[in-house]
Motif scaffolding. Structure first.
Motif, PDB file in Angstrom:
ATOM      1  N   LYS A   1       0.845  -1.201   0.000  1.00 48.93           N
ATOM      2  CA  LYS A   1       0.000   0.000   0.000  1.00 48.93           C
ATOM      3  C   LYS A   1       0.878   1.249   0.000  1.00 48.93           C
ATOM      4  O   LYS A   1       2.012   1.220   0.477  1.00 48.93           O
ATOM      5  CB  LYS A   1      -0.853   0.055   1.277  1.00 48.93           C
ATOM      6  CG  LYS A   1      -1.909  -0.995   1.386  1.00 48.93           C
ATOM      7  CD  LYS A   1      -2.696  -0.775   2.673  1.00 48.93           C
ATOM      8  CE  LYS A   1      -3.848  -1.749   2.780  1.00 48.93           C
ATOM      9  NZ  LYS A   1      -4.696  -1.425   3.923  1.00 48.93           N
ATOM     10  N   PRO A   2       0.306   2.341  -0.470  1.00 49.65           N
ATOM     11  CA  PRO A   2       1.018   3.614  -0.346  1.00 49.65           C
ATOM     12  C   PRO A   2       0.984   4.082   1.101  1.00 49.65           C
ATOM     13  O   PRO A   2       0.208   3.577   1.922  1.00 49.65           O
ATOM     14  CB  PRO A   2       0.220   4.561  -1.247  1.00 49.65           C
ATOM     15  CG  PRO A   2      -1.168   4.005  -1.222  1.00 49.65           C
ATOM     16  CD  PRO A   2      -0.995   2.504  -1.116  1.00 49.65           C
ATOM     17  N   GLY A   3       1.812   5.058   1.383  1.00 51.46           N
ATOM     18  CA  GLY A   3       1.809   5.730   2.674  1.00 51.46           C
ATOM     19  C   GLY A   3       1.931   7.215   2.443  1.00 51.46           C
ATOM     20  O   GLY A   3       2.078   7.668   1.309  1.00 51.46           O
ATOM     21  N   ILE A   4       1.839   7.964   3.503  1.00 52.59           N
ATOM     22  CA  ILE A   4       2.077   9.402   3.440  1.00 52.59           C
ATOM     23  C   ILE A   4       3.305   9.690   4.283  1.00 52.59           C
ATOM     24  O   ILE A   4       3.415   9.224   5.425  1.00 52.59           O
ATOM     25  CB  ILE A   4       0.862  10.220   3.923  1.00 52.59           C
ATOM     26  CG1 ILE A   4      -0.248  10.147   2.877  1.00 52.59           C
ATOM     27  CG2 ILE A   4       1.257  11.670   4.208  1.00 52.59           C
ATOM     28  CD1 ILE A   4      -1.504  10.925   3.232  1.00 52.59           C
ATOM     29  N   TYR A   5       4.229  10.448   3.705  1.00 53.65           N
ATOM     30  CA  TYR A   5       5.419  10.877   4.419  1.00 53.65           C
ATOM     31  C   TYR A   5       5.332  12.388   4.614  1.00 53.65           C
ATOM     32  O   TYR A   5       5.203  13.144   3.638  1.00 53.65           O
ATOM     33  CB  TYR A   5       6.701  10.533   3.638  1.00 53.65           C
ATOM     34  CG  TYR A   5       7.928  10.879   4.438  1.00 53.65           C
ATOM     35  CD1 TYR A   5       8.446   9.979   5.360  1.00 53.65           C
ATOM     36  CD2 TYR A   5       8.527  12.126   4.314  1.00 53.65           C
ATOM     37  CE1 TYR A   5       9.553  10.314   6.142  1.00 53.65           C
ATOM     38  CE2 TYR A   5       9.629  12.465   5.079  1.00 53.65           C
ATOM     39  CZ  TYR A   5      10.128  11.562   5.990  1.00 53.65           C
ATOM     40  OH  TYR A   5      11.210  11.894   6.761  1.00 53.65           O
ATOM     41  N   ILE A   6       5.359  12.814   5.867  1.00 53.82           N
ATOM     42  CA  ILE A   6       5.335  14.243   6.182  1.00 53.82           C
ATOM     43  C   ILE A   6       6.774  14.740   6.176  1.00 53.82           C
ATOM     44  O   ILE A   6       7.575  14.343   7.017  1.00 53.82           O
ATOM     45  CB  ILE A   6       4.682  14.508   7.552  1.00 53.82           C
ATOM     46  CG1 ILE A   6       3.240  14.000   7.573  1.00 53.82           C
ATOM     47  CG2 ILE A   6       4.739  16.009   7.885  1.00 53.82           C
ATOM     48  CD1 ILE A   6       2.593  14.043   8.947  1.00 53.82           C
ATOM     49  N   GLU A   7       7.083  15.585   5.241  1.00 57.36           N
ATOM     50  CA  GLU A   7       8.427  16.158   5.149  1.00 57.36           C
ATOM     51  C   GLU A   7       8.590  17.299   6.150  1.00 57.36           C
ATOM     52  O   GLU A   7       9.607  17.406   6.820  1.00 57.36           O
ATOM     53  CB  GLU A   7       8.700  16.656   3.727  1.00 57.36           C
ATOM     54  CG  GLU A   7      10.039  17.307   3.532  1.00 57.36           C
ATOM     55  CD  GLU A   7      11.212  16.344   3.687  1.00 57.36           C
ATOM     56  OE1 GLU A   7      12.314  16.830   4.001  1.00 57.36           O
ATOM     57  OE2 GLU A   7      11.050  15.124   3.509  1.00 57.36           O
ATOM     58  N   ASP A   8       7.586  18.155   6.230  1.00 56.80           N
ATOM     59  CA  ASP A   8       7.629  19.296   7.147  1.00 56.80           C
ATOM     60  C   ASP A   8       6.278  19.493   7.804  1.00 56.80           C
ATOM     61  O   ASP A   8       5.239  19.425   7.136  1.00 56.80           O
ATOM     62  CB  ASP A   8       7.981  20.598   6.402  1.00 56.80           C
ATOM     63  CG  ASP A   8       9.408  20.654   5.914  1.00 56.80           C
ATOM     64  OD1 ASP A   8      10.272  20.010   6.534  1.00 56.80           O
ATOM     65  OD2 ASP A   8       9.654  21.340   4.905  1.00 56.80           O
ATOM     66  N   LEU A   9       6.315  19.751   9.096  1.00 51.09           N
ATOM     67  CA  LEU A   9       5.131  20.169   9.851  1.00 51.09           C
ATOM     68  C   LEU A   9       5.619  21.309  10.736  1.00 51.09           C
ATOM     69  O   LEU A   9       6.537  21.124  11.538  1.00 51.09           O
ATOM     70  CB  LEU A   9       4.589  19.013  10.694  1.00 51.09           C
ATOM     71  CG  LEU A   9       3.222  19.244  11.323  1.00 51.09           C
ATOM     72  CD1 LEU A   9       2.539  17.917  11.597  1.00 51.09           C
ATOM     73  CD2 LEU A   9       3.255  20.088  12.554  1.00 51.09           C
TER      74      LEU A   9
END
Length: 171
Positions: free
Chosen positions: A84-92
């Motif tokens: 499955k795909p995922g989400i990667y948060i680069e900046d918060l």
């Protein structure tokens, strides 16, 4: 442009090209907080191309009382183990004077919502090991550090040399 009212003070919205200068401002503020200002080489033109033309990443703008308060930049990755795909948060990032109002937690929750809506198997991000306030915050949100993994990076001249080595090795 999709907007979502989070509470009486807070709105999240997907950034548009008109937000490019604001995104760059947030990136620079984050880099200053992380003591990495000298590493920012992004420009408005580059962000416009990569985010809005090439669609390599997405940005959520957080507004508090109708003023820009922070942002979250993310992109999709993929887990072969999950299939499955995922989400990667680069900046918060949330502006310092607005921290403690729950905006960071709400941004993380929104990212989790997006991940579930998009059929993703996980949500990931990195955190500098000296950033104890963020580490504590993330753990309270249920995040688990991936202690057994080490991030490797090749960039700049090293990236060029690695590409050249592959060409000369007949790869």
């Amino acid at each position: 442009m999709e907007k979502r009212r989070i509470d009486e003070h807070t709105i999240f919205r997907f950034a548009g090209e008109q937000d490019t200068a604001l995104i760059l401002q947030f990136i620079r503020e984050l880099a200053e907080y992380e003591k990495m200002e000298d590493q920012v080489s992004a420009t408005e033109d580059l962000l416009k191309k990569t985010i809005f033309t090439d669609r390599k990443a997405e940005v959520i703008i957080c507004e508090y009382d109708s003023h820009p308060a922070g942002f979250m930049l993310f992109f999709h990755n993929y887990s072969t183990f999950l299939g499955k795909p995922g989400i990667y948060i680069e900046d918060l990032y949330v502006k310092p004077f607005l921290r403690g109002k729950g905006l960071g937690g709400k941004l993380l929750s929104y990212a989790a919502e997006l991940a579930l809506e998009r059929g993703c198997g996980r949500l990931e991000w990195s955190c500098l090991d000296w950033n104890e306030p963020s580490i504590s915050f993330y753990k309270k949100k249920g995040a688990v550090p991936m202690d057994e993994w080490t991030v490797y990076r090749v960039s700049g001249e090293g990236l060029k040399k690695l590409a050249e080595n592959g060409q000369t090795a007949g790869v």
